[in-house]
Design an enzyme around this catalytic site. Structure first.
Site, PDB file in Angstrom:
ATOM      1  N   ARG A  49     -11.956  39.966  22.488  1.00 29.14           N
ATOM      2  CA  ARG A  49     -13.242  39.468  22.973  1.00 29.14           C
ATOM      3  C   ARG A  49     -13.765  38.383  22.030  1.00 29.14           C
ATOM      4  NH1 ARG A  49     -16.326  45.106  23.329  1.00 29.14           N
ATOM      5  NH2 ARG A  49     -14.941  45.462  21.569  1.00 29.14           N
ATOM      6  N   LYS A 107     -17.122  42.459  16.928  1.00 27.52           N
ATOM      7  CA  LYS A 107     -16.864  43.622  16.077  1.00 27.52           C
ATOM      8  C   LYS A 107     -17.535  43.460  14.717  1.00 27.52           C
ATOM      9  CE  LYS A 107     -14.707  46.636  17.293  1.00 27.52           C
ATOM     10  NZ  LYS A 107     -15.119  47.758  18.192  1.00 27.52           N
ATOM     11  N   TYR A 149     -21.833  44.068  16.824  1.00 25.24           N
ATOM     12  CA  TYR A 149     -21.712  45.522  16.660  1.00 25.24           C
ATOM     13  C   TYR A 149     -21.436  45.798  15.196  1.00 25.24           C
ATOM     14  CZ  TYR A 149     -21.112  46.233  21.732  1.00 25.24           C
ATOM     15  OH  TYR A 149     -21.303  46.292  23.083  1.00 25.24           O
ATOM     16  N   HIS A 151     -21.927  49.574  13.706  1.00 24.80           N
ATOM     17  CA  HIS A 151     -21.528  50.986  13.530  1.00 24.80           C
ATOM     18  C   HIS A 151     -21.430  51.339  12.044  1.00 24.80           C
ATOM     19  CE1 HIS A 151     -20.873  51.460  17.816  1.00 24.80           C
ATOM     20  NE2 HIS A 151     -20.169  50.343  17.809  1.00 24.80           N
ATOM     21  N   GLU A 176     -25.532  47.914  18.753  1.00 27.95           N
ATOM     22  CA  GLU A 176     -25.534  49.292  19.256  1.00 27.95           C
ATOM     23  C   GLU A 176     -26.855  50.012  19.065  1.00 27.95           C
ATOM     24  OE1 GLU A 176     -23.712  48.282  16.683  1.00 27.95           O
ATOM     25  OE2 GLU A 176     -23.994  49.634  14.992  1.00 27.95           O
ATOM     26  N   ASP A 198     -22.557  67.882  34.057  1.00 29.78           N
ATOM     27  CA  ASP A 198     -23.530  67.373  33.083  1.00 29.78           C
ATOM     28  C   ASP A 198     -24.495  68.499  32.768  1.00 29.78           C
ATOM     29  OD1 ASP A 198     -25.668  65.738  31.741  1.00 29.78           O
ATOM     30  OD2 ASP A 198     -24.390  64.083  32.388  1.00 29.78           O
ATOM     31  N   SER A 250     -22.736  71.822  33.389  1.00 32.34           N
ATOM     32  CA  SER A 250     -21.658  71.921  32.406  1.00 32.34           C
ATOM     33  C   SER A 250     -21.847  73.166  31.529  1.00 32.34           C
ATOM     34  CB  SER A 250     -21.663  70.658  31.541  1.00 32.34           C
ATOM     35  OG  SER A 250     -20.711  70.764  30.526  1.00 32.34           O
ATOM     36  N   VAL A 256     -18.924  62.505  27.486  1.00 30.41           N
ATOM     37  CA  VAL A 256     -20.132  63.135  26.964  1.00 30.41           C
ATOM     38  C   VAL A 256     -20.685  62.326  25.796  1.00 30.41           C
ATOM     39  CG1 VAL A 256     -20.834  65.163  25.631  1.00 30.41           C
ATOM     40  CG2 VAL A 256     -19.451  65.441  27.669  1.00 30.41           C
ATOM     41  N   ASP A 281     -14.396  57.569  20.755  1.00 31.84           N
ATOM     42  CA  ASP A 281     -15.033  56.790  19.677  1.00 31.84           C
ATOM     43  C   ASP A 281     -16.086  57.609  18.930  1.00 31.84           C
ATOM     44  OD1 ASP A 281     -16.743  56.794  21.856  1.00 31.84           O
ATOM     45  OD2 ASP A 281     -17.479  54.775  21.487  1.00 31.84           O
ATOM     46  N   ALA A 321      -9.625  54.028  21.776  1.00 28.21           N
ATOM     47  CA  ALA A 321     -10.992  53.990  21.253  1.00 28.21           C
ATOM     48  C   ALA A 321     -11.739  52.705  21.630  1.00 28.21           C
ATOM     49  CB  ALA A 321     -10.968  54.167  19.740  1.00 28.21           C
ATOM     50  N   MET A 364     -11.438  50.837  24.755  1.00 27.44           N
ATOM     51  CA  MET A 364     -10.957  50.579  26.113  1.00 27.44           C
ATOM     52  C   MET A 364     -11.354  49.200  26.647  1.00 27.44           C
ATOM     53  SD  MET A 364     -11.380  54.344  27.805  1.00 27.44           S
ATOM     54  CE  MET A 364     -10.781  53.894  29.420  1.00 27.44           C
TER      55      MET A 364
HETATM   56  N1  LIG Z   1     -13.461  54.597  24.340  1.00 24.10           N
HETATM   57  C1  LIG Z   1     -14.174  53.513  24.591  1.00 24.10           C
HETATM   58  O1  LIG Z   1     -13.669  52.403  24.592  1.00 24.10           O
HETATM   59  C2  LIG Z   1     -15.629  53.653  24.907  1.00 24.10           C
HETATM   60  C3  LIG Z   1     -16.329  52.581  25.478  1.00 24.10           C
HETATM   61  C4  LIG Z   1     -17.680  52.775  25.817  1.00 24.10           C
HETATM   62  C5  LIG Z   1     -18.300  54.010  25.559  1.00 24.10           C
HETATM   63  N2  LIG Z   1     -17.570  55.010  24.976  1.00 24.10           N
HETATM   64  C6  LIG Z   1     -18.149  56.353  24.691  1.00 24.10           C
HETATM   65  O2  LIG Z   1     -18.293  57.093  25.889  1.00 24.10           O
HETATM   66  C7  LIG Z   1     -19.233  58.155  25.637  1.00 24.10           C
HETATM   67  C8  LIG Z   1     -20.238  58.226  26.779  1.00 24.10           C
HETATM   68  O3  LIG Z   1     -21.078  57.071  26.727  1.00 24.10           O
HETATM   69  P1  LIG Z   1     -22.242  56.810  27.803  1.00 24.10           P
HETATM   70  O4  LIG Z   1     -22.684  55.411  27.604  1.00 24.10           O
HETATM   71  O5  LIG Z   1     -21.838  57.265  29.144  1.00 24.10           O
HETATM   72  O6  LIG Z   1     -23.373  57.809  27.249  1.00 24.10           O
HETATM   73  P2  LIG Z   1     -24.620  58.330  28.110  1.00 24.10           P
HETATM   74  O7  LIG Z   1     -25.639  58.766  27.106  1.00 24.10           O
HETATM   75  O8  LIG Z   1     -25.005  57.365  29.148  1.00 24.10           O
HETATM   76  O9  LIG Z   1     -24.052  59.634  28.860  1.00 24.10           O
HETATM   77  C9  LIG Z   1     -23.679  60.811  28.203  1.00 24.10           C
HETATM   78  C10 LIG Z   1     -23.900  61.970  29.159  1.00 24.10           C
HETATM   79  O10 LIG Z   1     -23.347  63.156  28.564  1.00 24.10           O
HETATM   80  C11 LIG Z   1     -24.165  64.220  29.006  1.00 24.10           C
HETATM   81  N3  LIG Z   1     -23.895  65.422  28.203  1.00 24.10           N
HETATM   82  C12 LIG Z   1     -24.357  65.737  26.968  1.00 24.10           C
HETATM   83  N4  LIG Z   1     -23.858  66.949  26.611  1.00 24.10           N
HETATM   84  C13 LIG Z   1     -23.068  67.383  27.627  1.00 24.10           C
HETATM   85  C14 LIG Z   1     -22.255  68.542  27.846  1.00 24.10           C
HETATM   86  N5  LIG Z   1     -22.161  69.520  26.940  1.00 24.10           N
HETATM   87  N6  LIG Z   1     -21.573  68.633  29.015  1.00 24.10           N
HETATM   88  C15 LIG Z   1     -21.638  67.651  29.938  1.00 24.10           C
HETATM   89  N7  LIG Z   1     -22.397  66.534  29.784  1.00 24.10           N
HETATM   90  C16 LIG Z   1     -23.090  66.405  28.646  1.00 24.10           C
HETATM   91  C17 LIG Z   1     -25.568  63.663  28.889  1.00 24.10           C
HETATM   92  O11 LIG Z   1     -26.508  64.437  29.634  1.00 24.10           O
HETATM   93  C18 LIG Z   1     -25.363  62.254  29.465  1.00 24.10           C
HETATM   94  O12 LIG Z   1     -25.602  62.219  30.864  1.00 24.10           O
HETATM   95  C19 LIG Z   1     -19.850  57.810  24.274  1.00 24.10           C
HETATM   96  O13 LIG Z   1     -19.210  58.584  23.276  1.00 24.10           O
HETATM   97  C20 LIG Z   1     -19.524  56.349  24.102  1.00 24.10           C
HETATM   98  O14 LIG Z   1     -19.526  55.981  22.737  1.00 24.10           O
HETATM   99  C21 LIG Z   1     -16.263  54.845  24.649  1.00 24.10           C
END
Ligand SMILES: NC(=O)c1ccc[n+]([C@@H]2O[C@H](COP(=O)([O-])OP(=O)(O)OC[C@H]3O[C@@H](n4cnc5c(N)ncnc54)[C@H](O)[C@@H]3O)[C@@H](O)[C@H]2O)c1
Length: 371
Positions: A15, A75, A94, A96, A118, A198, A220, A239, A270, A299, A301
């Site tokens: 990016r 980054k 970003y 972190h 972030e 959820d 959940s 989550v 992540d 991590a 995507m």
């Molecule tokens: N791997 C990657 O490249 C990448 C990219 C973007 C985001 N992410 C990660 O994805 C994850 C989700 O991000 P998001 O933006 O959707 O967050 P978000 O806050 O929008 O959504 C998280 C959801 O998880 C729910 N939750 C909390 N505890 C729970 C449980 N025990 N069971 C079920 N649901 C539960 C919350 O109620 C919420 O709706 C984060 O860790 C974020 O850092 C990873």
């Protein structure tokens, strides 16, 4: 203001911090934009696109860092980039910082003012500069999971949408936030049988409304997971508990209840991942198998679709970048508490309490930094 955009140097990061479109806007607002040669190549932007937008191309990162008043990146700055930062320079990217003491120490020592994408907030309590990447990762998750489900990749050989006379795959999404909703949209579109778990009832109510019966929501709990895991072809971990590591919702023992060749896509990797058996993987080597279950745990995507991700990020950062360039960070942050929430470091002091707590360092409030 002189705005500089270096080429990203973190491995596998394609990016770029400024799109030609953002550069054009900045130039139209009277700013001078410098872009390192080749900075946009990975995202499909040629140097000529930046020149057409009114930016100038400079041959090296050294020159960008030496003359820009604000550095716009994607980054966190790598060690060699941190060594180029100058006192009084503004860094918008970003960061972190909480898990990264080395970077924090270097940023404090450099004397820069650093605003982290972030932690910028919005009126609804959301994180507007993180959300576009969650949208991307969420939409990618069923696509990558569908690929892993193919026989040649070790999967069960199941087509997400089935065909007439053959049932579709069962996709279970844990967490119905930004990632989970985006994943549900694509999985539903591919014809899968989708269940979203959820803990937020308003969130499930929202999903229930927008999907109009095309998916099932379930509260959940350990019991719900135990009931659904044996039937799942794909489980997407999405989550988030803000400011905390992802909870381990699926244990190694529970993995053995899943079907051989079923797939886990742990987007929450992540934050440590929500499966006990998750460990971060890369685009070059994205999957591994534990107890017959394929794990996809990349991590970063959004890097897989660098062009889409760059444009999505650029759309979200542009208004803030223009405010910072036009008003200077002090007035821009004083007039916008959401941008102020992004202030992590100023003139050798931490200005984000959670980072200070995580690293055992003192911090001041962002408003003290403004004063
Ligand atoms: N791997 C990657 O490249 C990448 C990219 C973007 C985001 N992410 C990660 O994805 C994850 C989700 O991000 P998001 O933006 O959707 O967050 P978000 O806050 O929008 O959504 C998280 C959801 O998880 C729910 N939750 C909390 N505890 C729970 C449980 N025990 N069971 C079920 N649901 C539960 C919350 O109620 C919420 O709706 C984060 O860790 C974020 O850092 C990873």
């Amino acid at each position: 203001m002189k705005i500089g955009c270096p080429k990203e140097i973190k491995p596998q990061e394609f990016r770029v911090g400024l799109t030609p479109q953002a550069a054009r806007e900045a130039v139209a607002h009277g700013h001078q934009v410098m872009v390192e040669a080749g900075a946009g190549t990975g995202a499909g932007f040629a140097d000529a696109d930046y020149v057409a937008a009114g930016a100038s191309i400079v041959p090296t990162a050294d020159e960008v860092f030496a003359s820009a008043e604000m550095i716009v990146k994607v980054k966190e700055p790598q060690a060699v980039e941190r060594a180029r930062l100058r006192k009084g320079q503004l860094l918008f990217t970003y960061l972190h910082l909480a898990p990264d003491p080395d970077q924090t120490r270097d940023l404090l020592a450099s004397g820069v003012t650093a605003i982290a994408y972030e932690t910028v907030t919005d009126r609804t309590g959301g994180l507007p500069l993180l959300a576009p990447m969650s949208e991307v990762a969420g939409r990618l998750a069923p696509q990558m999971g569908a690929w892993a489900l193919q026989k040649a990749n070790g999967g069960r050989g199941v087509l997400l949408g089935g065909v007439p006379g053959v049932r579709p795959a069962n996709v279970m999404i844990i967490g119905g936030g930004v990632v989970g909703t985006a994943a549900a949209r694509v999985a539903v579109g591919m014809g899968a049988n989708v269940t979203v778990l959820d803990r937020s009832i308003p969130r499930m109510s929202y999903l229930d409304d927008i999907f109009q019966g095309r998916l099932t929501t379930q509260y959940s709990s350990a019991a719900a997971l135990a009931e659904l895991l044996p039937e799942a072809d794909m489980v997407i971990g999405a989550v988030l508990i803000p400011g905390a590591a992802a909870p381990k919702l699926v244990s190694r023992a529970q993995l053995s209840t899943m079907k051989p060749g079923s797939v886990i896509v742990d987007v929450a990797i992540d934050q440590g991942g929500c499966f006990e058996t998750s460990k971060a993987t890369t685009h070059a080597d994205p999957i591994y198998t534990v107890d017959g279950v394929i794990h996809y745990c990349v991590a970063n995507m959004p890097g897989a679709v660098a062009r889409t991700s760059t444009m999505a990020l650029g759309n979200a950062t542009m208004p803030f970048m223009l405010a910072l360039a036009g008003k200077g960070w002090r007035r821009a942050c004083a007039e916008d508490p959401h941008l102020l929430a992004g202030l992590n470091v100023h003139a050798g002091q931490l200005t984000y309490a959670a980072v200070g707590e995580a690293l055992g360092l003192p911090s001041i409030s962002p408003s003290e930094a403004l004063a």
